[in-house]
Design an enzyme around this catalytic site. Structure first.
Site, PDB file in Angstrom:
ATOM      1  N   HIS A  39       2.068   3.367  -9.078  1.00  0.00           N
ATOM      2  CA  HIS A  39       1.850   1.944  -9.364  1.00  0.00           C
ATOM      3  C   HIS A  39       2.990   1.389 -10.218  1.00  0.00           C
ATOM      4  CE1 HIS A  39      -1.955   2.282  -7.469  1.00  0.00           C
ATOM      5  NE2 HIS A  39      -2.579   2.902  -8.457  1.00  0.00           N
ATOM      6  N   LEU A  93      10.944 -20.321  -4.975  1.00  0.00           N
ATOM      7  CA  LEU A  93       9.917 -19.493  -4.337  1.00  0.00           C
ATOM      8  C   LEU A  93       8.553 -19.672  -5.011  1.00  0.00           C
ATOM      9  CD1 LEU A  93       9.376 -16.959  -2.374  1.00  0.00           C
ATOM     10  CD2 LEU A  93       9.658 -15.599  -4.444  1.00  0.00           C
ATOM     11  N   ASP A 102       0.830  -1.210   0.000  1.00  0.00           N
ATOM     12  CA  ASP A 102       0.000   0.000   0.000  1.00  0.00           C
ATOM     13  C   ASP A 102       0.865   1.261   0.000  1.00  0.00           C
ATOM     14  OD1 ASP A 102      -2.393   1.374  -0.026  1.00  0.00           O
ATOM     15  OD2 ASP A 102      -2.659   1.307   2.150  1.00  0.00           O
TER      16      ASP A 102
END
Ligand code: IPE
Ligand code: IPE
Ligand code: MG
Length: 250
Positions: free
Chosen positions: A43, A137, A26
């Site tokens: 963004h 991962l 955020d």
């Protein structure tokens, strides 16, 4: 039966390095605003931070990284921002998936795909398919994800699978239908950007996660910020209902 044990049914193993980190990324909009830039600029830089975050996790041996990219409530944003975010997701997938694959990363997406266009759905499926057998991962992107949506779809699926058990369901019946059945519960939850809330992220799975909130905005979440979060995690005493004294004796 789920693949992993549940923190409420048994006591999970606690390791120095979190096995699973879940992040609410955020603060992109505020990062941009501070620089007199449009929100979308934040963004864009946020995608770079995703790249470095993946690298940090691989470096220290985190097994699962789950990133909240778009919530089921983010459709309430201005349509231009929503379509920019969808475009960015598509672009990032196209650009990054080969690299992820080369680095042995397994890509997964959780969330309601029914609102995505066909091209985006196809791209997501292709990425999951390509990387399905990778053993490094596991990177999970939560997009059009909501914790309540997840619980409700799981309850419906559970009932469909076990119609004769109504009134007798247990965790073992429910968890295989949750979107994150393939991962252990998050050890560490990180939220950047200063807000102290869960915003409808992994409601079930965060039951015993260590929560870490930082004012650092997502585009500024660098190596040092990551280290601080890990250090904070390593200082926690994870009791899972027990006393400190009991822990000292184990
Ligand atoms: C997080 O940053 C990214 C998404 C929710 C897609 P925000 O866009 O929420 O940034 P702030 O909170 O407005 O600063
Ligand atoms: C949460 O961020 C969702 C994502 C980061 C994808 P928001 O910025 O949408 O959360 P609220 O609305 O401030 O709670
Ligand atoms: Mg926000």
């Amino acid at each position: 039966m789920g693949l992993f044990s549940s923190s409420t049914n048994s006591i999970p193993e606690v390791l120095q390095v979190p096995r699973h980190i879940a992040v609410i990324m955020d603060g992109n909009g505020r990062w941009a605003k501070k620089r007199f830039l449009p929100r979308i600029a934040g963004h864009k830089v946020g995608v770079e931070t995703v790249r470095t975050m993946i690298k940090h996790c691989v470096d220290i041996g985190v097994e699962y990284l789950t990133l909240f990219a778009f919530s089921s409530e983010n459709w309430r944003r201005p349509p231009e921002e929503v379509s920019f975010l969808m475009g960015l997701f598509m672009e990032a997938l196209k650009k990054e998936v080969t690299k992820l694959h080369k680095n042995n990363v397994r890509f997964m997406m959780i969330g309601d795909r029914t609102r995505f266009n066909d091209a985006l759905c196809a791209e997501i499926l292709a990425a999951e398919h390509l990387t399905a057998k990778n053993s490094g991962l596991t990177l999970t992107i939560a997009a059009n994800y909501g914790g309540r949506w997840d619980l409700l779809q799981a309850v419906n699926a559970m009932q469909k699978a076990n119609p004769n058990l109504i009134g007798c369901y247990t965790e073992e019946h429910l968890t295989p239908h949750l979107s994150m059945y393939f991962a252990p519960e998050p050890d560490l939850f990180i939220r950047t950007g200063g807000e102290k809330r869960i915003s409808n992220f992994l409601l079930w799975q965060l039951a015993y996660s260590e929560l870490y909130f930082t004012d650092t905005l997502w585009p500024d979440f660098d190596d040092d910020a990551f280290k601080l979060a890990i250090q904070s995690y390593q200082q926690r005493e994870r009791r899972f209902g027990r006393t400190s004294e009991q822990l000292a004796n184990t």
